[in-house]
Scaffold this active site. Structure first.
Site, PDB file in Angstrom:
ATOM      1  N   ARG A   1     -13.641  -2.176  13.474  1.00 24.55           N
ATOM      2  CA  ARG A   1     -12.995  -0.970  12.948  1.00 24.55           C
ATOM      3  C   ARG A   1     -13.926  -0.220  12.006  1.00 24.55           C
ATOM      4  O   ARG A   1     -13.807   0.988  11.846  1.00 24.55           O
ATOM      5  CB  ARG A   1     -11.726  -1.342  12.168  1.00 24.55           C
ATOM      6  CG  ARG A   1     -10.568  -1.773  13.038  1.00 24.55           C
ATOM      7  CD  ARG A   1      -9.278  -1.831  12.233  1.00 24.55           C
ATOM      8  NE  ARG A   1      -9.328  -0.784  11.236  1.00 24.55           N
ATOM      9  CZ  ARG A   1      -9.282  -0.988   9.924  1.00 24.55           C
ATOM     10  NH1 ARG A   1      -9.162  -2.179   9.440  1.00 24.55           N
ATOM     11  NH2 ARG A   1      -9.350   0.029   9.097  1.00 24.55           N
TER      12      ARG A   1
ATOM     13  N   ARG B   1       0.849  -1.203   0.000  1.00 26.88           N
ATOM     14  CA  ARG B   1       0.000   0.000   0.000  1.00 26.88           C
ATOM     15  C   ARG B   1       0.878   1.244   0.000  1.00 26.88           C
ATOM     16  O   ARG B   1       1.058   1.902   1.015  1.00 26.88           O
ATOM     17  CB  ARG B   1      -0.958  -0.014   1.199  1.00 26.88           C
ATOM     18  CG  ARG B   1      -1.976  -1.133   1.091  1.00 26.88           C
ATOM     19  CD  ARG B   1      -3.045  -1.045   2.133  1.00 26.88           C
ATOM     20  NE  ARG B   1      -4.009   0.004   1.873  1.00 26.88           N
ATOM     21  CZ  ARG B   1      -5.090   0.221   2.616  1.00 26.88           C
ATOM     22  NH1 ARG B   1      -5.323  -0.560   3.652  1.00 26.88           N
ATOM     23  NH2 ARG B   1      -5.928   1.190   2.331  1.00 26.88           N
TER      24      ARG B   1
HETATM   25  C1  EPZ Z   1      -9.323   3.596   0.350  1.00 21.92           C
HETATM   26  O1  EPZ Z   1      -7.999   3.152   0.598  1.00 21.92           O
HETATM   27  C2  EPZ Z   1     -10.196   2.921   1.370  1.00 21.92           C
HETATM   28  N1  EPZ Z   1      -9.748   3.315   2.692  1.00 21.92           N
HETATM   29  C3  EPZ Z   1     -10.155   1.423   1.213  1.00 21.92           C
HETATM   30  O2  EPZ Z   1     -11.120   0.889   2.077  1.00 21.92           O
HETATM   31  C4  EPZ Z   1     -10.546   1.043  -0.215  1.00 21.92           C
HETATM   32  O3  EPZ Z   1     -10.362  -0.341  -0.419  1.00 21.92           O
HETATM   33  C5  EPZ Z   1      -9.693   1.813  -1.229  1.00 21.92           C
HETATM   34  O4  EPZ Z   1      -9.760   3.237  -0.963  1.00 21.92           O
HETATM   35  C6  EPZ Z   1     -10.151   1.605  -2.661  1.00 21.92           C
HETATM   36  O5  EPZ Z   1     -11.489   2.011  -2.812  1.00 21.92           O
HETATM   37  C7  EPZ Z   1     -10.105   4.503   3.169  1.00 21.92           C
HETATM   38  O6  EPZ Z   1     -10.815   5.287   2.548  1.00 21.92           O
HETATM   39  C8  EPZ Z   1      -9.637   4.828   4.532  1.00 21.92           C
HETATM   40  P1  EPZ Z   1      -6.327   3.906  -2.830  1.00 21.92           P
HETATM   41  P2  EPZ Z   1      -6.777   3.917  -0.045  1.00 21.92           P
HETATM   42  O7  EPZ Z   1      -5.313   4.947  -2.573  1.00 21.92           O
HETATM   43  O8  EPZ Z   1      -7.141   5.343  -0.193  1.00 21.92           O
HETATM   44  C9  EPZ Z   1      -2.573   2.268  -5.356  1.00 21.92           C
HETATM   45  C10 EPZ Z   1     -12.058  -0.653   3.570  1.00 21.92           C
HETATM   46  O9  EPZ Z   1     -12.260  -1.885   3.537  1.00 21.92           O
HETATM   47  N2  EPZ Z   1      -1.829   3.425  -4.779  1.00 21.92           N
HETATM   48  O10 EPZ Z   1      -7.551   4.291  -3.589  1.00 21.92           O
HETATM   49  O11 EPZ Z   1      -5.568   3.587   0.745  1.00 21.92           O
HETATM   50  C11 EPZ Z   1      -2.871   1.216  -4.286  1.00 21.92           C
HETATM   51  O12 EPZ Z   1      -1.796   0.343  -4.114  1.00 21.92           O
HETATM   52  C12 EPZ Z   1     -10.757  -0.054   3.104  1.00 21.92           C
HETATM   53  O13 EPZ Z   1     -12.876   0.171   4.009  1.00 21.92           O
HETATM   54  C13 EPZ Z   1      -0.545   3.698  -5.227  1.00 21.92           C
HETATM   55  O14 EPZ Z   1      -0.007   2.997  -6.081  1.00 21.92           O
HETATM   56  O15 EPZ Z   1      -6.731   3.229  -1.469  1.00 21.92           O
HETATM   57  C14 EPZ Z   1      -4.132   0.567  -4.853  1.00 21.92           C
HETATM   58  O16 EPZ Z   1      -3.791  -0.444  -5.766  1.00 21.92           O
HETATM   59  C15 EPZ Z   1      -9.681  -1.023   2.823  1.00 21.92           C
HETATM   60  N3  EPZ Z   1       0.115   4.782  -4.677  1.00 21.92           N
HETATM   61  C16 EPZ Z   1      -4.830   1.678  -5.617  1.00 21.92           C
HETATM   62  O17 EPZ Z   1      -3.843   2.705  -5.798  1.00 21.92           O
HETATM   63  C17 EPZ Z   1      -0.448   5.587  -3.747  1.00 21.92           C
HETATM   64  O18 EPZ Z   1       0.200   6.548  -3.298  1.00 21.92           O
HETATM   65  C18 EPZ Z   1      -6.016   2.302  -4.900  1.00 21.92           C
HETATM   66  O19 EPZ Z   1      -5.628   2.696  -3.588  1.00 21.92           O
HETATM   67  C19 EPZ Z   1      -1.759   5.301  -3.299  1.00 21.92           C
HETATM   68  C20 EPZ Z   1      -2.427   4.204  -3.840  1.00 21.92           C
END
Ligand code: EPZ
Length: 433
Positions: free
Chosen positions: A397, A122
């Protein structure tokens, strides 16, 4: 350590009232820091992630008071620290929103790297890219992220991936930056729009939230406001699936049906009946459930946060279903637990093949993350016999009194305290989702 004990086989009936959205609340609460006056936030879910956010605000010097059911008055004017220590950050992934909020308000922030994580890699590179574009410098050392800027200036930010967290953080940091910030390839989730609406209600100037280009024109000052968090789209979807899995018939209340479109469409395809009203839905099953193919995608696609729940429903459907997980590489960890309950699922990389067996059997299982835990509850409700779910702190959570809501709908579920095993790690030392 607590566990859920479920005696399955009871139809869910009656109604359930959905709480405020976790993923909106955990961004809106840190965003209060940006205000120069107290704010009242309503419809805040009672979940441990919210408690941690409130504790962090208090630890930084904010005055936090409960003002009635699900509402908090937060006065950020007394904040005198810009640091979120490891002991809090490790418990909640979303602690990274304090980076954007503190940077936006004080031009500096010091936040511990969010703890290890059970969904795979992540990264936060896109968050850091946004802060840099706005003029901040960052250093990473000894597990801490330090941000500082002489002055934040509006800029163009293009995200390499669609990311919820970095889109929110870019808005938080840009809201008081000088000039115009344009965020491209932005995420479009309902909680992005909710954060923008909250910031605008404090006097911010944000346009385009909910599309892939968000424009933020910096303002000098943000004012106090009263704001109500949107209903939780994923909690609503989880209850819809639970009703379907038990072949029940119930009303899901306090929802925004538009936010649930991708979930509703798939459930209808699987054979679930859904009748939509303004802010509620009737969900019921009176015929066979059938296979479906599902690919997770950023909003408005099918949410990854509903993947494990719908997979559980598909184990009860006729035929072979295929699920493709496109967001998180380790989001099939619940499959081993479902297999213990009789599910026939094969995982190959980001694809899961589900042979619907039509039935599940109770078993002792373990929640490995928040949504995996919700999936196991659904499995336990639909299964014959008794299911015992360990590590339910993951579920708490993000779900506001799930067992109480299910019990009120006729489920036989209870929370039981069991003594900690000797040498067992305490829940607080485990990684946050
Ligand atoms: C949010 O996480 C949610 N958490 C997650 O919910 C949810 O699964 C996710 O969005 C996707 O919808 C919160 O809102 C607190 P992302 P987040 O940045 O923001 C890649 C739940 O069950 N990425 O949208 O951390 C990453 O690896 C939780 O409620 C990068 O590459 O997710 C992923 O493949 C779990 N670089 C994709 O983007 C970065 O700097 C989406 O991640 C950031 C992300």
């Amino acid at each position: 350590m607590d566990k859920f004990v479920i005696r399955g086989g009871r139809r869910l009936e009656g109604e359930v009232v959905i709480s405020g959205a976790k993923n909106a609340a955990v961004a809106i609460l840190p965003a209060v820091i940006l205000s120069d006056e107290p704010c009242i936030i309503e419809n805040v879910p009672s979940i441990s992630d919210v408690n941690i956010c409130l504790q962090i605000l208090e630890e930084m010097g904010a005055d936090v008071r409960s003002v009635g059911k699900d509402a908090y008055l937060i006065d950020p004017t007394s904040i005198n620290k810009v640091c979120v220590p490891y002991e809090y950050a490790r418990k909640m992934r979303a602690s990274y929103y304090f980076l954007g909020a503190l940077l936006g308000k004080f031009n500096k922030a010091r936040v511990s790297m969010p703890g290890g994580c059970p969904l795979g890699d992540r990264p936060i590179d896109q968050h850091l890219k946004a802060f840099s574009a706005l003029g901040a410098e960052y250093t990473l050392s000894q597990g801490m992220i330090d941000l500082k800027a002489d002055k934040l200036r509006g800029s163009q930010i293009f995200f390499d991936v669609v990311t919820v967290g970095a889109t929110m953080n870019a808005m938080l940091a840009a809201v008081k930056a000088e000039g115009l910030t344009i965020i491209e390839n932005a995420a479009k989730e309902p909680h992005i729009v909710d954060l923008a609406n909250f910031l605008n209600s404090m006097g911010a100037n944000i346009m385009g939230a909910g599309t892939d280009v968000i424009k933020v024109r910096g303002v000098d000052k943000l004012y106090g406001t009263t704001y109500s968090v949107i209903p939780d789209q994923i909690e609503a979807g989880t209850f819809m699936v639970a009703i379907a899995a038990t072949k029940g018939d119930a009303i899901v209340k306090n929802i925004i049906p538009k936010h649930l479109e991708s979930i509703t469409k798939k459930l209808e395809k699987i054979g679930v009946n859904i009748e939509q009203y303004d802010d509620s839905m009737r969900v019921w099953v009176d015929g066979p459930l059938v296979k479906a193919n599902i690919k997770t995608a950023p909003h408005p696609g099918f949410p990854t946060d509903m993947q494990s729940q719908i997979a559980t429903l598909l184990t009860l459907a006729e035929g072979t279903s295929i699920i493709t997980e496109n967001i998180w590489e380790q989001r099939f960890r619940y499959v081993d637990e479902l297999r213990r309950m009789g599910a026939d699922i094969t995982v190959n990389g980001k694809i899961a093949l589900i042979e619907g067996t039509g039935k599940l059997m109770g078993a002792p299982v373990k929640a490995c993350d928040l949504r995996a835990g919700a999936a196991l509850i659904i499995a336990g409700l639909a299964a014959s016999g008794v299911t015992e779910i360990e590590d339910i702190f993951h579920i708490e959570r993000g779900y506001d009194c799930m067992e109480g809501k299910l019990r009120a709908m006729g489920a036989d579920i209870e929370k039981v305290s069991v003594p900690d095993k000797p040498n067992a790690k305490s829940e607080n030392t485990k990684a946050a989702v």
